[in-house]
Design a protein around this motif. Structure first.
Motif, PDB file in Angstrom:
ATOM      1  N   LEU A 182      38.449  23.099  -9.117  1.00 36.85           N
ATOM      2  CA  LEU A 182      38.538  21.741  -8.584  1.00 36.85           C
ATOM      3  C   LEU A 182      37.225  20.987  -8.791  1.00 36.85           C
ATOM      4  O   LEU A 182      37.221  19.822  -9.198  1.00 36.85           O
ATOM      5  N   ILE A 183      36.110  21.648  -8.520  1.00 39.47           N
ATOM      6  CA  ILE A 183      34.794  21.021  -8.688  1.00 39.47           C
ATOM      7  C   ILE A 183      34.556  20.660 -10.149  1.00 39.47           C
ATOM      8  O   ILE A 183      34.071  19.571 -10.472  1.00 39.47           O
ATOM      9  N   ILE A 184      34.927  21.588 -11.043  1.00 42.10           N
ATOM     10  CA  ILE A 184      34.758  21.326 -12.481  1.00 42.10           C
ATOM     11  C   ILE A 184      35.604  20.133 -12.906  1.00 42.10           C
ATOM     12  O   ILE A 184      35.157  19.256 -13.654  1.00 42.10           O
ATOM     13  N   GLY A 185      36.865  20.087 -12.413  1.00 41.32           N
ATOM     14  CA  GLY A 185      37.760  18.980 -12.765  1.00 41.32           C
ATOM     15  C   GLY A 185      37.223  17.646 -12.285  1.00 41.32           C
ATOM     16  O   GLY A 185      37.237  16.653 -13.025  1.00 41.32           O
ATOM     17  N   ILE A 186      36.723  17.619 -11.054  1.00 34.30           N
ATOM     18  CA  ILE A 186      36.167  16.370 -10.497  1.00 34.30           C
ATOM     19  C   ILE A 186      34.915  15.957 -11.265  1.00 34.30           C
ATOM     20  O   ILE A 186      34.725  14.779 -11.592  1.00 34.30           O
ATOM     21  N   ALA A 187      34.063  16.936 -11.571  1.00 34.71           N
ATOM     22  CA  ALA A 187      32.826  16.642 -12.312  1.00 34.71           C
ATOM     23  C   ALA A 187      33.161  16.117 -13.709  1.00 34.71           C
ATOM     24  O   ALA A 187      32.532  15.170 -14.206  1.00 34.71           O
ATOM     25  N   ALA A 188      34.182  16.718 -14.346  1.00 30.50           N
ATOM     26  CA  ALA A 188      34.566  16.283 -15.691  1.00 30.50           C
ATOM     27  C   ALA A 188      35.147  14.878 -15.665  1.00 30.50           C
ATOM     28  O   ALA A 188      34.865  14.061 -16.552  1.00 30.50           O
ATOM     29  N   LEU A 189      35.965  14.582 -14.641  1.00 29.95           N
ATOM     30  CA  LEU A 189      36.525  13.238 -14.523  1.00 29.95           C
ATOM     31  C   LEU A 189      35.420  12.215 -14.282  1.00 29.95           C
ATOM     32  O   LEU A 189      35.405  11.132 -14.894  1.00 29.95           O
TER      33      LEU A 189
END
Length: 320
Positions: A182-189
């Motif tokens: 989830l953190i990776i997805g938010i950071a990527a977005l």
């Protein structure tokens, strides 16, 4: 003539590059940390490999998208003569000269280095502009090569794309999504949004410098202003479905072809006698008259690959 120093452009280009690749590095490091594989060196090499592929394949992708074929001096002597003269004035190697077989009126420059520069015009622009207007547009494109900004744009534009694909991979990944994913997805977005805004900002800034560069190469400001005016109208008349085919490379164009329909109303104030061109007298008058830009167009500029056209013509009035 009141102008902008090119070293400021170079500083902005390098600052944007450092920020974008720093952003990508942080996201790749997050992936390394939460999934427990790889390391700083592995992800640095991976990022560099992706950028290298973009750097090598970028010109070929533009050629294919725009249906470009290069022409010899025998095939297009007048076009070659203008490009050669401008290259000498810009003190750069003469770029390859190409014609894009599309009717959308425009021109663009791309390449990996100054020695690998390519300047192309579309069939549409050759039927629309007079000789001095076409020369002014070519001066604009030659300035992109002189400033090397088209190379930087090719490299940095891949960063938001990588972030976007990382976000999609976390969004549609199979199995339960833990906090790390989830953190990776938010950071990527977040990286995609921030990166895209930064790339668009750099893209807009470089257009002002290319306009100024055209004038510095001896092209007339009112001829470039008139050419920009005609290109907006030409783009606005173009079929929307056909515009989608060149959406991915529109940052290389002289104007934002997707936003042309929104700019028409504001541009009408510049053509005082409504004859379809911007004369030297009309541009001179704009120098002492505030330009009116709609609120909607001011807001849209943030999401555009190019500066607001009225603002660009206003700057050309300052340079005249």
């Amino acid at each position: 003539m009141k102008g902008m120093s090119t070293w400021k452009l170079k500083l902005r280009l390098w600052a944007a590059s450092v920020l974008l690749f720093g952003l990508l590095y942080v996201i790749l490091m997050l992936i390394s940390y939460y999934f427990g594989f790889g390391g700083p060196l592995i992800y640095t090499l991976l990022a560099l490999f992706i950028v290298f592929i973009q750097y090598m394949l970028g010109p070929k992708m533009v050629e294919m998208t725009m249906n470009v074929h290069y022409v010899s001096e025998a095939e297009a002597p007048h076009l070659h003569a203008m490009v050669e003269d401008l290259a000498m004035k810009a003190n750069i190697p003469k770029p390859k000269v190409g014609i894009s077989e599309i009717n959308l009126p425009n021109a663009f420059a791309f390449g990996r280095t100054k020695r690998d520069g390519r300047v192309c015009v579309t069939r549409g622009i050759m039927n629309l502009l007079d000789e001095e207007e076409l020369e002014a547009v070519l001066g604009h494109e030659m300035s992109h090569i002189k400033h090397s900004d088209m190379i930087v744009m090719t490299l940095i534009s891949v960063v938001p794309l990588i972030c976007y694909y990382i976000f999609l991979s976390t969004l549609f990944s199979r199995g339960d999504k833990d906090n790390g994913t989830l953190i990776i997805g938010i950071a990527a977005l977040g990286g995609y949004i921030a990166g895209q805004i930064l790339v668009l900002f750099v893209s807009r800034v470089r257009e002002y410098y290319a306009d100024q560069g055209s004038v510095e190469l001896g092209c007339k400001p009112h001829k470039l202003a008139s050419a920009l005016y005609k290109l907006v109208y030409g783009s606005a008349k173009f079929n929307k479905d056909d515009l989608k085919e060149v959406e991915g490379v529109k940052a290389f164009f002289v104007n934002d072809v997707s936003d042309a329909r929104n700019e028409i109303n504001d541009l009408r104030q510049l053509d005082l006698n409504m004859d379809g061109v911007i004369s030297e007298a009309e541009l001179s008058e704009l120098k002492y008259t505030p330009a009116k830009i709609s609120t909607a167009n001011k807001m849209m500029e943030v999401l555009s690959t190019h500066p607001n056209m009225v603002k660009r013509v206003k700057m050309l009035a300052e340079l005249s």
